[in-house]
Motif scaffolding. Structure first.
Motif, PDB file in Angstrom:
ATOM      1  N   LEU A 106      38.930  39.516  41.375  1.00  0.00           N
ATOM      2  CA  LEU A 106      38.875  38.405  40.659  1.00  0.00           C
ATOM      3  C   LEU A 106      38.377  38.714  39.283  1.00  0.00           C
ATOM      4  O   LEU A 106      38.843  38.183  38.139  1.00  0.00           O
ATOM      5  N   THR A 107      37.348  39.479  39.093  1.00  0.00           N
ATOM      6  CA  THR A 107      36.850  39.710  37.908  1.00  0.00           C
ATOM      7  C   THR A 107      37.771  40.629  36.940  1.00  0.00           C
ATOM      8  O   THR A 107      37.814  40.251  35.632  1.00  0.00           O
ATOM      9  N   THR A 108      38.389  41.304  37.590  1.00  0.00           N
ATOM     10  CA  THR A 108      39.236  42.241  36.784  1.00  0.00           C
ATOM     11  C   THR A 108      40.276  41.232  36.146  1.00  0.00           C
ATOM     12  O   THR A 108      40.594  41.285  34.863  1.00  0.00           O
ATOM     13  N   ILE A 109      40.978  40.362  36.916  1.00  0.00           N
ATOM     14  CA  ILE A 109      41.962  39.446  36.437  1.00  0.00           C
ATOM     15  C   ILE A 109      41.217  38.501  35.422  1.00  0.00           C
ATOM     16  O   ILE A 109      42.056  38.178  34.194  1.00  0.00           O
ATOM     17  N   ASN A 110      40.456  37.906  35.657  1.00  0.00           N
ATOM     18  CA  ASN A 110      39.545  36.798  34.730  1.00  0.00           C
ATOM     19  C   ASN A 110      39.282  37.567  33.274  1.00  0.00           C
ATOM     20  O   ASN A 110      39.555  36.820  32.284  1.00  0.00           O
ATOM     21  N   THR A 111      38.746  38.689  33.410  1.00  0.00           N
ATOM     22  CA  THR A 111      38.555  39.482  32.179  1.00  0.00           C
ATOM     23  C   THR A 111      39.451  39.813  31.418  1.00  0.00           C
ATOM     24  O   THR A 111      39.683  39.658  30.068  1.00  0.00           O
TER      25      THR A 111
END
Length: 387
Positions: A106-111
């Motif tokens: 999730l962090t990968t996508i949001n960032t």
């Protein structure tokens, strides 16, 4: 002192990596067999070998080896030879100069996309971009079906091409199927129950494993040069299977690696143990900083640049349909070779993790134990009939 002339060896084992060392230990300690273990490298431990460099920093000569497994019996077995340092591996990928978690979460996508998605929102996001083929056959198919083309191109295409020397569409689906996609913020590279590093290093683990009076170790030794000099009943081979048979059906493709080890006069180089470089603009695939793995405190730090190549020691079998067909010929030949058993990543042409190699070796030991039991029973029966 090991007396080489006392009597023949029960087993000659070729290769002192995990496969060979586990089998040597079990046969010696578990069955009382006399074992000669040889390796043409100048050390034991295979690719898991680690050592203290000139700066006094513990490094892995052949790149990072992270132990992880879900198998309690494998964990308990190796725990006989080492205490563990708890360690959960984390990897970042350099994407357009941004360091993003890999496996994708999730962090990968949001960032990357400057979003604020929830887990449910990420599922919708990926589903809208997924390209589902009729049949998932290749490494490319797996990633496109999971995350779509943009993430495939950013994180996987260049890295996989550098790692394996071919386009992902030419590789078996198993290559990328082992990399999960997470819709939460779990940034651990592995999700296994047991994750740790040998507290004193892998080499010490191997030394403890092979510390048995029935085991004789010879390094800097090509088994072909000594095979006729030391009598033995059986042979276990853990090297490249095509080499054992003198490339009778042609060479099996293996991928090799080149490492450039560097020590820097600073305590830290990067924010995590491993940073991947998927872009084909740089030749290497990743940089490893070893103090994260070992927990060592030091004013300096040591890193390695890892570059895949075709020439050099074989590291990985290249999984694709053509190679599978060629290996099948060697597998059939191996099964018909009396008195010889094959184990390990190179000898069975499988892209195994360390725990899988240990499991395979323990399974082979069980087979050999059953065979020894049958032979012993046959001998007792013969003696009874003669009596």
């Amino acid at each position: 002192m090991f007396n080489l002339a006392a009597k023949p060896f029960d087993y000659l084992i070729v290769g002192a990596g995990f496969a060979g060392a586990v089998l040597a230990e079990r046969l010696a300690a578990g069955s009382g067999k006399r074992v000669l273990l040889v390796d043409r490298r100048p050390h034991i431990g295979g690719n898991a070998y680690d050592y203290y460099n000139d700066a006094g920093i513990l490094v892995h000569r052949y790149g990072p080896h992270i132990f992880h497994t879900n198998a309690e019996r494998i964990w308990k077995y190796l725990s006989r030879f080492t205490t563990w340092r708890p360690y959960e591996h984390r990897v970042l990928a350099n994407i357009n100069s941004k360091l993003l978690p890999i496996p994708i979460n999730l962090t990968t996508i949001n960032t990357l996309y400057k979003l604020n998605l929830s887990s449910e929102g990420m599922q919708v996001f990926l589903a809208q971009r997924a390209e589902e083929p009729e049949t998932i056959r290749t490494a490319k198919d797996v990633v496109l079906a999971a995350v779509g083309r943009d993430l495939y191109e950013k994180f996987f295409e260049g890295y996989t091409r550098k790692q394996w020397g071919v386009d992902p569409s030419k590789l078996d689906k198993s290559v990328t199927a082992r990399i999960p996609t997470r819709t939460n913020t779990d940034d651990r590279y592995f999700g296994d129950t047991y994750q740790a590093m040998p507290k004193c290093g892998y080499t010490r683990l191997f030394e403890n494993m092979l510390d048995h009076p029935n085991i004789k170790v010879m390094v800097n030794t090509d088994y072909r040069e000594i095979v006729k000099s030391f009598r033995h009943d059986r042979l276990i081979y853990t090297g490249p299977v095509d080499e054992f048979f003198d490339y009778r059906f042609g060479r099996l493709p293996y991928r090799s690696l080149s490492f450039r080890h560097v020590t820097l006069d600073r305590p830290q180089f990067q924010p995590t143990a491993v940073v991947n470089y998927p872009s084909t603009d740089v030749p290497y695939t990743r940089i490893t900083e070893y103090k994260y793995l070992t927990g060592q405190t030091h004013d300096q730090t040591s890193i390695s640049y890892e570059t895949p190549c075709d020439e050099g020691d074989p590291y990985y079998p290249v999984p694709n349909p053509e190679n599978a067909v060629l290996y099948k010929k060697y597998e059939t030949l191996a099964a018909k070779t009396p008195g010889v058993w094959f184990a390990g990543r190179l000898a069975t042409y499988r892209y195994y993790n360390m725990d899988q190699v240990v499991a395979q070796s323990l399974a082979l030991y069980s087979q050999l134990s059953e065979l020894d039991g049958s032979l012993a029973q046959d001998e007792r029966t013969k003696q009874s009939i003669v009596a």
